[in-house]
Design an enzyme around this catalytic site. Structure first.
Site, PDB file in Angstrom:
ATOM      1  N   TYR A  73      33.855  35.078  37.848  1.00 28.04           N
ATOM      2  CA  TYR A  73      34.057  34.613  39.216  1.00 28.04           C
ATOM      3  C   TYR A  73      32.830  33.829  39.692  1.00 28.04           C
ATOM      4  O   TYR A  73      32.243  33.064  38.941  1.00 28.04           O
ATOM      5  CB  TYR A  73      34.350  35.780  40.174  1.00 28.04           C
ATOM      6  CG  TYR A  73      35.302  36.826  39.655  1.00 28.04           C
ATOM      7  CD1 TYR A  73      36.575  36.480  39.235  1.00 28.04           C
ATOM      8  CD2 TYR A  73      34.936  38.158  39.599  1.00 28.04           C
ATOM      9  CE1 TYR A  73      37.461  37.444  38.784  1.00 28.04           C
ATOM     10  CE2 TYR A  73      35.812  39.130  39.152  1.00 28.04           C
ATOM     11  CZ  TYR A  73      37.074  38.770  38.743  1.00 28.04           C
ATOM     12  OH  TYR A  73      37.931  39.720  38.296  1.00 28.04           O
TER      13      TYR A  73
ATOM     14  N   LYS B 283      43.954  36.684  32.277  1.00 25.97           N
ATOM     15  CA  LYS B 283      43.880  35.224  32.420  1.00 25.97           C
ATOM     16  C   LYS B 283      43.494  34.578  31.088  1.00 25.97           C
ATOM     17  O   LYS B 283      43.895  33.456  30.790  1.00 25.97           O
ATOM     18  CB  LYS B 283      42.883  34.842  33.525  1.00 25.97           C
ATOM     19  CG  LYS B 283      43.370  35.274  34.932  1.00 25.97           C
ATOM     20  CD  LYS B 283      42.312  35.062  35.985  1.00 25.97           C
ATOM     21  CE  LYS B 283      42.816  35.139  37.400  1.00 25.97           C
ATOM     22  NZ  LYS B 283      42.952  36.468  37.999  1.00 25.97           N
TER      23      LYS B 283
ATOM     24  N   TYR C 108      52.765  36.888  36.747  1.00 24.54           N
ATOM     25  CA  TYR C 108      51.304  36.982  36.947  1.00 24.54           C
ATOM     26  C   TYR C 108      50.914  38.431  37.267  1.00 24.54           C
ATOM     27  O   TYR C 108      49.993  38.993  36.663  1.00 24.54           O
ATOM     28  CB  TYR C 108      50.872  36.021  38.070  1.00 24.54           C
ATOM     29  CG  TYR C 108      49.446  36.224  38.502  1.00 24.54           C
ATOM     30  CD1 TYR C 108      48.389  35.658  37.780  1.00 24.54           C
ATOM     31  CD2 TYR C 108      49.137  37.007  39.617  1.00 24.54           C
ATOM     32  CE1 TYR C 108      47.070  35.868  38.167  1.00 24.54           C
ATOM     33  CE2 TYR C 108      47.826  37.221  40.002  1.00 24.54           C
ATOM     34  CZ  TYR C 108      46.800  36.653  39.283  1.00 24.54           C
ATOM     35  OH  TYR C 108      45.494  36.866  39.651  1.00 24.54           O
TER      36      TYR C 108
ATOM     37  N   VAL D 126      39.086  43.138  38.009  1.00 28.94           N
ATOM     38  CA  VAL D 126      38.784  44.102  39.071  1.00 28.94           C
ATOM     39  C   VAL D 126      39.234  45.523  38.724  1.00 28.94           C
ATOM     40  O   VAL D 126      38.926  46.463  39.448  1.00 28.94           O
ATOM     41  CB  VAL D 126      39.374  43.671  40.449  1.00 28.94           C
ATOM     42  CG1 VAL D 126      38.711  42.427  40.974  1.00 28.94           C
ATOM     43  CG2 VAL D 126      40.879  43.523  40.383  1.00 28.94           C
TER      44      VAL D 126
ATOM     45  N   SER E  21      42.153  40.618  35.768  1.00 25.81           N
ATOM     46  CA  SER E  21      41.874  39.194  35.491  1.00 25.81           C
ATOM     47  C   SER E  21      41.617  38.867  34.022  1.00 25.81           C
ATOM     48  O   SER E  21      41.607  37.692  33.666  1.00 25.81           O
ATOM     49  CB  SER E  21      40.661  38.737  36.300  1.00 25.81           C
ATOM     50  OG  SER E  21      41.105  38.083  37.448  1.00 25.81           O
TER      51      SER E  21
HETATM   52  N1  GLU Z   1      45.456  41.075  40.062  1.00 26.69           N
HETATM   53  C1  GLU Z   1      44.237  40.702  40.697  1.00 26.69           C
HETATM   54  C2  GLU Z   1      44.510  39.708  41.782  1.00 26.69           C
HETATM   55  O1  GLU Z   1      45.259  38.808  41.554  1.00 26.69           O
HETATM   56  C3  GLU Z   1      43.343  40.122  39.662  1.00 26.69           C
HETATM   57  C4  GLU Z   1      42.018  39.857  40.197  1.00 26.69           C
HETATM   58  C5  GLU Z   1      40.907  40.119  39.267  1.00 26.69           C
HETATM   59  O2  GLU Z   1      40.895  40.947  38.383  1.00 26.69           O
HETATM   60  O3  GLU Z   1      39.958  39.400  39.511  1.00 26.69           O
HETATM   61  O4  GLU Z   1      44.028  39.811  42.871  1.00 26.69           O
END
Ligand code: GLU
Length: 319
Positions: free
Chosen positions: A254, A81, A202, A272, A78
């Protein structure tokens, strides 16, 4: 989670003291990591060693204060992002970026679909899956993955960043929830690009192999108003950097963003894969790696280490 307002007396400008505190933070994080569990919803991530822990703090004059597993590569997940948002702001501008995604924390889990269907057709913010997928749908009309990879390498001052093919394939094979989010956005007429290309890009961006050092470098550029302090290159305009850091502060961990904001108070983003990136204005870029996660999907060791440093070195933005 602990809270104390007691502050030991020491010289917070003394490099030896700073190093001592960062080493302590490493030990605190390494110990705390025993409480966490590596992510397994993407099968390839389950192979990580939950005992791994590393911390790298980069300063504006090029010093790296680092301990533990700082060279070990792991997938950015993530934290990509932040890169996607930076590209969108830099090349599409503020208005166009936020015509497609909002700027509100959700209080829901990172991959939640809930508010997207019940509250607003537009994703709440670019730091959750729905928002990042939406941002990517705009980018996918203009950029190829290789161009985003190049941008990531510059942002992280790390030319060795590559796509981790195994993570990418594992993620793409099991990413049904992200597929559901993408097609829900399409059904609402909100998605801007081709759903399959959007998802592919993505997933690829989530699968970039970074280490704690590359994250610390990226944190440093965020801490330095978008400029690489070592070669003077401007990567992102300072006005956009403020936008990015504000969203990291309010939405970067989050549904733990509020608590982290109170207890740590450093604009940060977690993934994650076990990484956390932090930006301390005009001082430090911080990267931590600890794949043992808590129930919200955040690195247990990373959060503990960040809290320790923030408390003792007065790194909270409101200090
Ligand atoms: N690739 C993970 C997903 O889309 C990223 C989630 C994350 O790191 O929070 O579920």
């Amino acid at each position: 989670m602990y809270f104390t307002y007691e502050q030991p007396e020491f010289d917070r400008k003394d490099p030896a003291e700073i190093r001592r505190v960062i080493k302590e933070a490493y030990l605190v994080g390494k110990d705390a990591a025993r409480e966490g569990k590596v992510a397994d919803y993407i099968p390839e991530l389950a192979k990580a060693d939950g005992n791994d822990f590393g911390i790298c703090v980069k300063t504006l004059d090029g010093e790296a204060i680092e301990f533990g597993d700082v060279e070990k590569r792991f997938s950015i997940q993530s934290i990509s992002k932040v890169i996607n948002l930076a590209v969108s702001l830099k090349f599409m501008g503020f208005q166009e970026t936020f015509a497609h995604v909002r700027m509100e924390p959700t209080g829901d889990s990172f991959n939640s679909i809930l508010k997207l269907d019940t509250v607003d057709d537009h994703p709440f913010n670019p730091m959750i899956n729905a928002g990042a997928i939406q941002v990517m749908s705009v980018l996918s009309n203009v950029f190829e993955f290789e161009e985003l990879l190049e941008f990531a390498r510059n942002f992280c001052m790390d030319n060795d960043i590559e796509l981790n093919e195994k993570v990418y394939r594992s993620e793409s094979e099991t990413g049904d929830r992200n597929r559901a989010i993408t097609y829900l956005l399409k059904s609402k007429g909100v998605l801007q690009g081709d759903p399959d290309k959007t998802l592919d890009m993505y997933f690829r961006m989530c699968s970039l192999n970074v280490n704690a050092r590359s994250l610390a470098n990226m944190g440093l550029i965020l801490a330095n108003g978008g400029q690489n302090p070592y070669n003077g290159k401007h990567i992102i305009h300072p006005a956009y950097i403020r936008v990015i850091k504000s969203l990291m502060y309010t939405c970067g961990l989050y549904d733990e963003s509020g608590e982290y904001g109170v207890l740590v108070g450093i604009p940060s983003k977690s993934g994650v894969g076990g990484g956390i990136i932090g930006a301390v204005d005009n001082l430090y870029g911080i990267g931590t790696y600890g794949p043992a996660l808590n129930q919200k999907g955040n690195s247990v060791g990373g959060i503990s280490a960040m809290q320790h440093m923030s408390h003792l070195l007065h790194l909270n933005v409101f200090y």
